[in-house]
Design a protein around this motif. Structure first.
Motif, mmCIF file in Angstrom:
data_model
loop_
_atom_site.group_PDB
_atom_site.id
_atom_site.type_symbol
_atom_site.label_atom_id
_atom_site.label_comp_id
_atom_site.label_asym_id
_atom_site.label_seq_id
_atom_site.Cartn_x
_atom_site.Cartn_y
_atom_site.Cartn_z
ATOM 1 N N UNK A 199 -19.784 21.801 24.019
ATOM 2 C CA UNK A 199 -19.313 20.430 23.822
ATOM 3 C C UNK A 199 -17.812 20.365 24.056
ATOM 4 N N UNK A 200 -17.369 19.332 24.747
ATOM 5 C CA UNK A 200 -15.932 19.138 24.991
ATOM 6 C C UNK A 200 -15.569 17.717 24.592
ATOM 7 N N UNK A 201 -14.671 17.611 23.600
ATOM 8 C CA UNK A 201 -14.179 16.301 23.189
ATOM 9 C C UNK A 201 -12.949 15.928 23.993
ATOM 10 N N UNK A 202 -12.757 14.634 24.194
ATOM 11 C CA UNK A 202 -11.560 14.128 24.845
ATOM 12 C C UNK A 202 -11.313 12.701 24.374
ATOM 13 N N UNK A 203 -10.130 12.195 24.703
ATOM 14 C CA UNK A 203 -9.816 10.811 24.400
ATOM 15 C C UNK A 203 -8.877 10.594 23.228
ATOM 16 N N UNK A 204 -8.525 11.677 22.551
ATOM 17 C CA UNK A 204 -7.598 11.529 21.438
ATOM 18 C C UNK A 204 -6.194 11.211 21.919
ATOM 19 N N UNK A 205 -5.326 10.900 20.963
ATOM 20 C CA UNK A 205 -3.943 10.607 21.311
ATOM 21 C C UNK A 205 -3.241 9.886 20.188
ATOM 22 N N UNK A 206 -2.095 9.342 20.528
ATOM 23 C CA UNK A 206 -1.262 8.593 19.581
ATOM 24 C C UNK A 206 -1.478 7.103 19.813
ATOM 25 N N UNK A 207 -1.752 6.382 18.743
ATOM 26 C CA UNK A 207 -1.976 4.944 18.845
ATOM 27 C C UNK A 207 -1.355 4.259 17.649
ATOM 28 N N UNK A 208 -0.925 3.039 17.834
ATOM 29 C CA UNK A 208 -0.333 2.271 16.734
ATOM 30 C C UNK A 208 -1.423 1.729 15.818
ATOM 31 N N UNK A 209 -1.092 1.480 14.570
ATOM 32 C CA UNK A 209 -2.072 0.862 13.666
ATOM 33 C C UNK A 209 -2.622 -0.430 14.259
ATOM 34 N N UNK A 210 -3.929 -0.597 14.114
ATOM 35 C CA UNK A 210 -4.601 -1.743 14.698
ATOM 36 C C UNK A 210 -5.102 -1.523 16.109
ATOM 37 N N UNK A 211 -4.698 -0.416 16.704
ATOM 38 C CA UNK A 211 -5.099 -0.119 18.071
ATOM 39 C C UNK A 211 -6.487 0.488 18.173
ATOM 40 N N UNK A 212 -6.828 0.859 19.394
ATOM 41 C CA UNK A 212 -8.167 1.384 19.679
ATOM 42 C C UNK A 212 -8.077 2.655 20.503
ATOM 43 N N UNK A 213 -9.078 3.499 20.322
ATOM 44 C CA UNK A 213 -9.280 4.677 21.154
ATOM 45 C C UNK A 213 -10.777 4.869 21.352
ATOM 46 N N UNK A 214 -11.130 5.487 22.468
ATOM 47 C CA UNK A 214 -12.521 5.882 22.682
ATOM 48 C C UNK A 214 -12.579 7.383 22.900
ATOM 49 N N UNK A 215 -13.258 8.059 22.004
ATOM 50 C CA UNK A 215 -13.453 9.495 22.132
ATOM 51 C C UNK A 215 -14.754 9.764 22.882
#
Length: 119
Positions: A4-20
């Motif tokens: 398994x390989x995860x990706x999509x993490x990072x730095x985001x401001x509060x209220x923002x969105x990410x997709x892992x």
């Protein structure tokens, strides 16, 4: 085994969105339950979302209504859409696939991806 390989993490401001994303090396992945966990240093790993082989989902109370888990079996990938992120969502996120399929008992973890929510 299944890698398994995860990706999509990072730095985001509060209220923002990410997709892992959690990408698997084999199509047997579609027959497994997949869970997303997160861990903060010094604390136990916490399950945040789960999707079964049939597509049923469940969430931790802390993520319900903000996170959505889904799977694309054609791509051997499970996603975690995270909206309305809060500083307390900061953690390393891991995916786990488990279950019995093809006569084998699987229980596999990815390497993790860091999510940091900060202004």
């Amino acid at each position: 085994q299944v890698q398994l390989v995860e990706s999509g993490g990072g730095l985001v401001q509060p209220g923002g969105s990410l997709r892992l994303s959690c990408a698997a090396s084999r199509s047997i992945f579609s027959a497994l339950r997949v869970r997303w966990f997160r861990q903060v240093p010094g604390k136990q790993r916490e399950m945040v979302a789960v999707i079964t082989r049939s597509g049923s989902t469940n969430y931790a109370d802390s993520t319900k209504g903000r996170f959505t888990i889904s799977r694309d079996n054609a791509k051997n990938t499970v996603y975690l859409q995270m909206n309305g992120l809060k500083p307390e969502d900061t953690a390393v996120y891991y995916c786990n696939a488990d279950g019995v399929a093809g006569g084998y008992d699987y229980d596999t973890w990815g390497q993790g991806t860091q999510v940091t929510v900060s202004s």
